[in-house]
Design an enzyme around this catalytic site. Structure first.
Site, PDB file in Angstrom:
ATOM      1  CB  SER A  62      20.546 -21.549  84.689  1.00 39.63           C
ATOM      2  OG  SER A  62      20.661 -22.232  83.474  1.00 39.63           O
ATOM      3  CG  ASP A 120      28.218 -21.326  83.039  1.00 39.27           C
ATOM      4  OD1 ASP A 120      27.853 -22.223  82.267  1.00 39.27           O
ATOM      5  OD2 ASP A 120      27.455 -20.434  83.463  1.00 39.27           O
ATOM      6  CG  HIS A 179      25.356 -23.639  84.348  1.00 36.24           C
ATOM      7  ND1 HIS A 179      25.313 -22.327  83.936  1.00 36.24           N
ATOM      8  CD2 HIS A 179      24.078 -24.066  84.331  1.00 36.24           C
ATOM      9  CE1 HIS A 179      24.070 -21.981  83.669  1.00 36.24           C
ATOM     10  NE2 HIS A 179      23.293 -23.016  83.907  1.00 36.24           N
TER      11      HIS A 179
END
Length: 359
Positions: free
Chosen positions: A203, A302, A334
């Site tokens: 991320s 995601d 995600h």
């Protein structure tokens, strides 16, 4: 827009942090009113705690300086031997502002040299901790699978420390790690093979990993150290123009858009600053990546998946001479592998990362 960890509130505990102490100069103390020299001070004013910035469920900032981070797992201590993986861990101080947790897998002999992975966790630059139960569990599994020495860097968080603080801390930590004298850390000095140095992030941590690799393309690391490869997993990239299935309307109201402006209010290009949008007009060429190979990991559900795919495509077409590997996991959201590492698909992804590091 769904972000996977938004569904885990029952799993996470509450944390509140103050930007400034309760002194006579603080807004809350000042709100009490009254003149200390007045023998008949006025009654204290009744104030209401007001929200200044609401980026729920990630973070809230109040006018009195309070910052709330509801999505927070408790911190846990390191262990001389994790009961599940056998991995040893310890905490180190890199500078007065930067710390890290180091993970060492079981050794086959006392002087064994290992790949070294510098890991940057997610959290959108403003939440989370390297020392949390969530990160401890995941990084133990990653270390065991990779058979690598893993250094998980803890950097300063926005809004108390807006970007570029996290980038600066991460760059400083990487240089510190690469200056690997015994006086700094025995595990690194004795076991790190700097011919097999990798950066890895999930991320916003993947965003950090990308930007550090870009920087090493023009700003060399200490001594002969070079980055062998980077794992950019479900990277937090965004931009003003939608791609793929990204929303076309109200982009400024999108949480990913708002989050970037919150953590980096002085970004020169705003949401199209090259730090968050490496495809923006005027962004440095991706041909300048300072490593030999890259793995890009994408999760089908995601919200940033289209950016991850485009990133891999742009790197391939940039003229960069390294190898690009793309791993896309169907049906997942995600950072699923961090939150649910026991899933078969999560274990498979971790094993793909391990194979990338070992070959």
């Amino acid at each position: 827009m769904a972000i996977a960890f938004f569904n885990f509130a029952s799993f996470l505990s509450h944390r509140s942090h103050r930007l400034y102490p309760q002194t006579a100069e603080s807004p809350r103390a000042a709100a009490g009113g009254g003149d200390n020299n007045n023998p008949y001070p006025s009654p204290k004013k009744i104030t209401t705690k007001e929200v200044l910035t609401d980026l729920s469920p990630l973070i809230k900032v109040y006018t009195d300086g309070t910052v709330e981070r509801p999505l927070k797992t408790p911190d846990v201590p390191p262990s001389p031997e994790d009961s599940t993986t056998g991995v040893a861990s310890k905490d180190i101080t890199i500078s007065p502002l930067i710390s890290a947790r180091i993970y060492l897998p079981k050794l086959t002999h006392p002087t064994q040299k290992l790949p070294i992975v510098v890991y940057f966790r997610g959290g959108y630059f403003c939440i989370g901790s390297t020392f949390s139960l969530l990160e401890y569990r995941y990084t133990n599994l990653l270390t065991a699978a990779c058979g690598a020495l893993v250094v998980s860097v803890d950097f300063r968080l926005a809004p108390e420390h807006p970007l570029p603080a996290a980038y600066d801390d991460s760059w400083y930590a990487l240089n510190w790690i690469c200056s690997h004298g015994i006086e700094k850390d025995e595990w690194i000095a004795n076991h790190a093979d700097f011919n097999r140095l990798f950066l890895c992030g999930d991320s916003s941590g993947a965003n950090i990993a990308h930007n550090l690799v870009m920087r090493t393309g023009s700003d060399p690391l200490p001594g002969p150290v070079k980055i062998a490869g980077a794992i950019v997993s479900q990277p937090y990239f965004w931009g003003s123009k939608p791609i793929g299935n990204e929303p076309e309307v109200n982009r400024e109201g999108n949480l990913l858009h708002r989050m970037w402006l919150f953590v980096h209010p002085t970004a020169g290009g705003g949401i199209d600053d090259p730090l968050i949008n490496p495809f923006a007009d005027g962004a440095p060429s991706l041909s300048g990546l300072g490593c030999g190979k890259i793995m890009v990991c994408v999760a089908e559900k995601d919200a940033t998946a289209a950016r991850g795919r485009l990133y891999a495509e742009k790197v391939r077409k940039s003229g960069w001479r390294g190898e690009v590997e793309v791993v896309e996991v169907e049906g997942e959201d995600h950072c699923f592998h961090v939150y649910f590492p026991e899933k078969v698909k999560a274990r498979n992804l971790i094993n793909r990362m391990a194979a990338f590091i070992s070959h």
